[in-house]
Motif scaffolding. Structure first.
Motif, mmCIF file in Angstrom:
data_model
loop_
_atom_site.group_PDB
_atom_site.id
_atom_site.type_symbol
_atom_site.label_atom_id
_atom_site.label_comp_id
_atom_site.label_asym_id
_atom_site.label_seq_id
_atom_site.Cartn_x
_atom_site.Cartn_y
_atom_site.Cartn_z
ATOM 1 N N THR A 1 -6.574 10.467 -16.088
ATOM 2 C CA THR A 1 -7.186 11.605 -15.378
ATOM 3 C C THR A 1 -6.820 11.613 -13.901
ATOM 4 O O THR A 1 -6.738 12.673 -13.287
ATOM 5 C CB THR A 1 -8.715 11.574 -15.524
ATOM 6 O OG1 THR A 1 -9.198 10.318 -15.060
ATOM 7 C CG2 THR A 1 -9.132 11.799 -16.951
ATOM 8 N N ASP A 2 -6.612 10.426 -13.318
ATOM 9 C CA ASP A 2 -6.206 10.373 -11.906
ATOM 10 C C ASP A 2 -4.857 11.045 -11.712
ATOM 11 O O ASP A 2 -4.665 11.833 -10.779
ATOM 12 C CB ASP A 2 -6.136 8.915 -11.427
ATOM 13 C CG ASP A 2 -7.484 8.237 -11.441
ATOM 14 O OD1 ASP A 2 -8.491 8.932 -11.196
ATOM 15 O OD2 ASP A 2 -7.541 7.020 -11.694
ATOM 16 N N GLY B 1 -9.661 28.287 -6.790
ATOM 17 C CA GLY B 1 -10.805 28.337 -7.697
ATOM 18 C C GLY B 1 -10.458 27.774 -9.063
ATOM 19 O O GLY B 1 -11.251 27.038 -9.665
ATOM 20 N N GLY B 2 -9.250 28.097 -9.548
ATOM 21 C CA GLY B 2 -8.805 27.546 -10.817
ATOM 22 C C GLY B 2 -8.660 26.032 -10.758
ATOM 23 O O GLY B 2 -9.039 25.318 -11.696
ATOM 24 N N TRP C 1 -13.458 20.182 -12.092
ATOM 25 C CA TRP C 1 -14.867 20.060 -12.503
ATOM 26 C C TRP C 1 -14.958 19.689 -13.981
ATOM 27 O O TRP C 1 -15.726 18.818 -14.368
ATOM 28 C CB TRP C 1 -15.581 21.372 -12.214
ATOM 29 C CG TRP C 1 -16.992 21.436 -12.703
ATOM 30 C CD1 TRP C 1 -18.086 20.820 -12.168
ATOM 31 C CD2 TRP C 1 -17.459 22.161 -13.842
ATOM 32 N NE1 TRP C 1 -19.213 21.128 -12.884
ATOM 33 C CE2 TRP C 1 -18.858 21.951 -13.930
ATOM 34 C CE3 TRP C 1 -16.837 22.981 -14.783
ATOM 35 C CZ2 TRP C 1 -19.632 22.517 -14.922
ATOM 36 C CZ3 TRP C 1 -17.614 23.550 -15.779
ATOM 37 C CH2 TRP C 1 -18.998 23.319 -15.846
ATOM 38 N N ARG C 2 -14.107 20.358 -14.811
ATOM 39 C CA ARG C 2 -14.120 20.057 -16.244
ATOM 40 C C ARG C 2 -13.620 18.643 -16.521
ATOM 41 O O ARG C 2 -14.152 17.942 -17.389
ATOM 42 C CB ARG C 2 -13.278 21.083 -17.007
ATOM 43 C CG ARG C 2 -13.926 22.465 -17.055
ATOM 44 C CD ARG C 2 -13.066 23.440 -17.834
ATOM 45 N NE ARG C 2 -12.902 23.051 -19.226
ATOM 46 C CZ ARG C 2 -13.746 23.382 -20.190
ATOM 47 N NH1 ARG C 2 -14.821 24.096 -19.909
ATOM 48 N NH2 ARG C 2 -13.512 23.004 -21.418
ATOM 49 N N MET C 3 -12.624 18.202 -15.778
ATOM 50 C CA MET C 3 -12.101 16.841 -15.962
ATOM 51 C C MET C 3 -13.150 15.796 -15.571
ATOM 52 O O MET C 3 -13.308 14.785 -16.255
ATOM 53 C CB MET C 3 -10.824 16.656 -15.127
ATOM 54 C CG MET C 3 -9.645 17.449 -15.651
ATOM 55 S SD MET C 3 -8.225 17.411 -14.556
ATOM 56 C CE MET C 3 -7.664 15.750 -14.821
ATOM 57 N N TYR D 1 -17.272 11.765 -17.060
ATOM 58 C CA TYR D 1 -18.661 11.290 -17.102
ATOM 59 C C TYR D 1 -19.164 11.175 -18.542
ATOM 60 O O TYR D 1 -19.907 10.256 -18.875
ATOM 61 C CB TYR D 1 -19.569 12.216 -16.305
ATOM 62 C CG TYR D 1 -19.410 12.089 -14.808
ATOM 63 C CD1 TYR D 1 -18.837 10.965 -14.237
ATOM 64 C CD2 TYR D 1 -19.833 13.108 -13.957
ATOM 65 C CE1 TYR D 1 -18.693 10.860 -12.865
ATOM 66 C CE2 TYR D 1 -19.696 13.002 -12.593
ATOM 67 C CZ TYR D 1 -19.113 11.874 -12.051
ATOM 68 O OH TYR D 1 -18.976 11.749 -10.695
ATOM 69 N N ALA D 2 -18.769 12.104 -19.394
ATOM 70 C CA ALA D 2 -19.184 12.053 -20.794
ATOM 71 C C ALA D 2 -18.611 10.805 -21.472
ATOM 72 O O ALA D 2 -19.294 10.140 -22.259
ATOM 73 C CB ALA D 2 -18.730 13.312 -21.526
#
Length: 201
Positions: free
Chosen positions: A19-20, A166-167, A173-175, A180-181
């Motif tokens: 993810t990084d 914004g995109g 934000w989703r990543m 966190y999940a």
């Protein structure tokens, strides 16, 4: 620049997560879109606006005519008009009843705003009319049309850049939520005895 630095930092780092690297690539893509695509969109929109507005200038110049009118009498000031004491000298206008001849030769009579500070019967002033001699607004000038086109181009570029940013923030934000999940799932698997192996509890 942070995107490029982020890519370089995570290039061979053993602590790098997938993810990084994905965040750094998303940031780099957003940066390139803002630097390259947004200005291009601004130029295209500005060019299209310039063409349309310059055509409107030509159409208005063909359809509107400057004629000379003669004051018949001065009328009382409209309550919606600004106070003449507070108006700038170049904005001095008076409400009058006037006569004028339209471009088609018809005689016209009506109440108009005259560019005269203190009109008297018989005074002359100019006003814009259409082909039939009806009052019309002053045609758009070339400089004003160009200014509007430039502003449209800047606005389109800024809007595009804002949309890209914004995109990027939405993707980030989703990543982060997904990360966190996964952490929550890992903590759930570790159980409440994590770190207390062998205590027998």
């Amino acid at each position: 620049m942070r995107a490029i630095g982020g890519l370089w930092r995570w290039r061979h780092n053993p602590l790098r997560r997938a993810t990084d690297l994905a965040e750094a690539w998303v940031a780099l893509a957003a940066l390139l879109l803002i630097l390259l695509a947004a200005p291009l969109i601004g130029v295209l929109v500005g060019g299209a606006a310039q063409g349309a507005l310059q055509q409107a200038v030509r159409d208005q110049r063909e359809a509107r005519h400057l004629v000379t009118a003669t004051v018949v009498k001065k009328l009382a000031r409209s309550p919606l008009e600004p106070d003449p004491e507070s108006a700038a000298p170049r904005e001095a206008r008076s409400r009058v009843e006037a006569d004028w001849r339209g471009p088609d030769g018809t005689e016209q009579h009506g109440k108009v705003m005259a560019s005269l500070k203190s009109p008297h019967p018989g005074d002359h002033f100019t006003l814009w009319t259409d082909e039939q001699g009806r009052i019309a607004a002053q045609p758009l000038d070339t400089a004003t049309a160009t200014t509007h086109a430039v502003l449209a181009g800047f606005g389109a570029a800024a809007l595009s850049a804002g949309f890209v940013e914004g995109g990027r923030r939405l993707i980030l934000w989703r990543m982060v939520r997904r990360r966190y999940a996964r952490w929550d799932h890992a903590w759930d698997r570790a159980g409440p005895d994590w770190g207390r192996t062998g205590t027998g509890s």
